[in-house]
Enzyme design. Structure first.
Site: not given
Length: 440
Positions: A259, A330, A405
Site C-alpha cells: 500500500r 490506515e 457497522k
C-alpha cells in the site's frame, strides 16, 4: 303653600316604569360591552397568530414495536419478531424530514431530549471532542450524535462535498440547533482509499483545537458507527488511559506493505467509483527514516498528541509522502504513535495492538466468524458484518467502546434496542455518580 312629601299616583307609576327599564337595560348594555371587548381581543389575537410561522410537526425516525429487554435476553420469540420486522416492516427515514425537524430548533431539542441532558461533575471536568466524517443517512448520524451527546462535549461534522443537498441541509440544521456542534470549516471530496478520507479528520482536528472547549481526548467516528458505552462510562475509561492513546497499531503484513511501497493513482473503478489504484512505480522510503506500522482509520487520541501533530514538521512530511499511498488513514495514525518521543508514545518494541485488543472499534469480519466471534445475524457488506438485533448482548459484553457497522435499512431494531439500553445505563451510572441530577 305646603309641599307634599308624597308623589301623586301618576308620577309614582312613571318612576317605577323607568326604574324597571333601567334594570333591564344595564345588564344588556354590560353584556353588549363584554361581547365587544371579547370580539376586539379575538380579532387582535387572530392578527398576531396569523403573523407567526405555522408550527412545525416534528417527524422523527421510525420506531418499531419490539421488546428490547427480551431481545437482550435472547428470547427466541422476540428475536424472531425482530427478524420479521426488518423483513416486512422497514420504513425509510428521509434526510428531508430531519431538515424539516431542525427548522424549529426549540421543538427539535425538546422532542429529542437534547435540552434535558444532565451531566455529572466528572463529565463536566472531562469534555470529549468528536470528529464525525459522514456522507449519507442523516437520521442515522443524528441518532449516533444523540447517543454520544453531552452539552460539555464538542462535535465537528465533516460531510463529504459529494453528499446530496438534502443530507447537507440536514447536517447544517443539526449544527444550527446546538452550540457545541459545528460543520468543518474545510471539507473534502472524499474517495475510497484516498488521502481525502484522512484529510477530512485532520480538518476537524484543526477546528477542534481552535475551539474554546478544552477537551481531553478526541474520538473519530463515521456515520455507521454506534457507541457501546455511555458518555459517563467513556469518561471513566479515558481517565484510565492517563495520556496514552487507544488505537490499532501493528507490524505491516506483506500485502499491506504494498500500500505504501508503490505509487498509487486515483482512477475510475466499477465498484467504488474513483479509488486509489497501484502502479508499478516504487516510492521513495518514508521520510526521516520513519518505521511504518498499520492499523485502522479510527482512533482515540489525547489533546497533547493532537497539539503535537499540528506543529510537527515530521508529521507534515509523512502526510505529504502518504499522498499517493492506498488508504493512508490506515497507516498514518498507527505509525505516528510509534515515533519515539511523541506524547503518549507506543514503544516500537511493544508488540502488535490488534483491533480486538484496542477498544476503539469492534468490527466483525466475515472470515473470522465462527473462529473469533459468532456469526453475523445481519448482512455482510465487503466482508464486514452489518449487525443485527440478535447480536446486541454480545456487542455490549465484548468490552469495546464503539462498533461498526449499523444500518437502519438492514436492521433498525438493532439500533433502537442499543439506544434503549444505553439510555438505561446512562440513568443508572449518573444516578450512582450524583444524588440529584443538576441541569447543565
Amino acid at each position: 303653600m305646603k309641599v307634599s312629601l308624597f308623589l301623586s299616583p301618576c308620577r309614582m307609576n312613571a318612576r317605577c316604569s323607568l326604574l324597571k327599564l333601567r334594570r333591564k337595560l344595564i345588564p344588556s348594555l354590560l353584556s353588549l360591552l363584554t361581547l365587544c371587548v371579547l370580539l376586539l381581543i379575538t380579532v387582535k389575537y387572530s392578527s398576531i397568530t396569523e403573523s407567526l410561522p405555522p408550527p412545525v410537526d416534528i417527524q422523527t425516525f421510525q420506531k418499531y414495536n419490539v421488546n428490547c429487554k427480551a431481545i437482550y435476553d435472547m428470547d427466541p420469540v422476540e428475536v424472531g419478531k425482530s427478524l420479521i420486522t426488518r423483513t416486512n416492516q422497514l420504513v425509510e427515514d428521509t434526510d428531508e424530514s430531519l431538515s424539516t425537524a431542525t427548522s424549529n430548533c426549540p421543538m427539535f431539542m425538546k422532542t429529542r431530549g437534547y435540552d434535558d441532558v444532565c451531566v455529572s461533575e466528572e463529565e463536566k471536568d472531562f469534555p470529549i471532542a468528536y470528529s464525525l466524517v459522514v456522507h449519507k443517512s442523516a437520521w442515522m448520524l443524528e441518532r449516533l450524535l444523540k447517543a454520544i451527546y453531552s452539552p460539555n462535549n464538542i462535535y465537528c461534522i465533516h460531510y463529504d462535498e459529494k453528499s446530496s443537498a438534502q443530507f447537507t441541509s440536514a447536517m447544517k440544521g443539526l449544527a444550527g440547533c446546538m452550540p457545541n456542534v459545528f460543520i468543518a470549516t474545510k471539507r473534502e471530496v472524499v474517495f475510497y482509499g484516498d488521502i481525502t478520507r484522512l484529510k477530512a479528520d485532520l480538518n476537524c482536528l484543526s477546528d477542534l483545537l481552535r475551539s474554546e472547549v478544552q477537551w481531553k481526548y478526541v474520538i473519530n467516528l463515521c456515520g455507521q458507527d454506534f457507541p457501546l458505552r455511555t458518555n459517563i462510562e467513556l469518561v471513566s475509561e479515558l481517565k484510565k488511559l492517563n495520556g496514552a492513546h487507544m488505537l490499532e497499531t501493528c507490524q505491516p503484513t506483506k500485502s499491506k506493505k504494498k500500500r505504501f511501497t508503490f505509487h498509487h493513482e486515483l482512477r475510475d473503478n466499477s465498484e467504488f467509483g474513483k479509488w486509489q489504484e497501484a502502479t508499478k512505480q516504487r516510492k521513495t522510503p518514508p521520510p526521516h527514516g520513519i518505521q511504518m506500522f498499520t492499523g485502522s482509520a479510527y482512533f482515540v487520541l489525547s489533546r497533547h498528541f493532537v497539539v503535537y501533530l499540528n506543529s510537527s514538521a515530521v508529521v507534515r512530511d509523512l502526510l505529504d509522502w502518504s499522498e499517493d499511498t492506498f488508504s493512508p488513514d490506515e497507516h498514518f495514525w498507527a505509525t505516528l504513535v510509534r515515533i519515539p518521543g511523541v506524547p503518549g508514545e507506543v514503544p516500537r518494541s511493544q508488540g502488535d495492538i490488534t483491533d480486538l485488543m484496542s477498544k476503539t472499534r469492534l468490527v466483525k469480519w466475515e472470515y473470522l466468524e465462527g473462529k473469533v466471534y459468532p456469526p453475523c445475524t445481519g448482512e455482510h457488506v465487503r466482508s464486514v458484518c452489518v449487525f443485527g438485533a440478535a447480536e446486541m448482548r454480545w456487542l455490549l459484553s465484548y468490552g469495546h467502546w464503539f462498533a461498526n457497522k449499523f444500518d437502519p435499512k438492514v436492521d433498525p431494531v438493532a439500533i433502537q434496542c442499543l439506544e434503549e439500553e444505553l439510555e438505561e445505563r446512562q440513568r443508572f451510572f449518573r444516578k450512582a455518580a450524583i444524588s440529584s441530577c443538576p441541569k447543565h
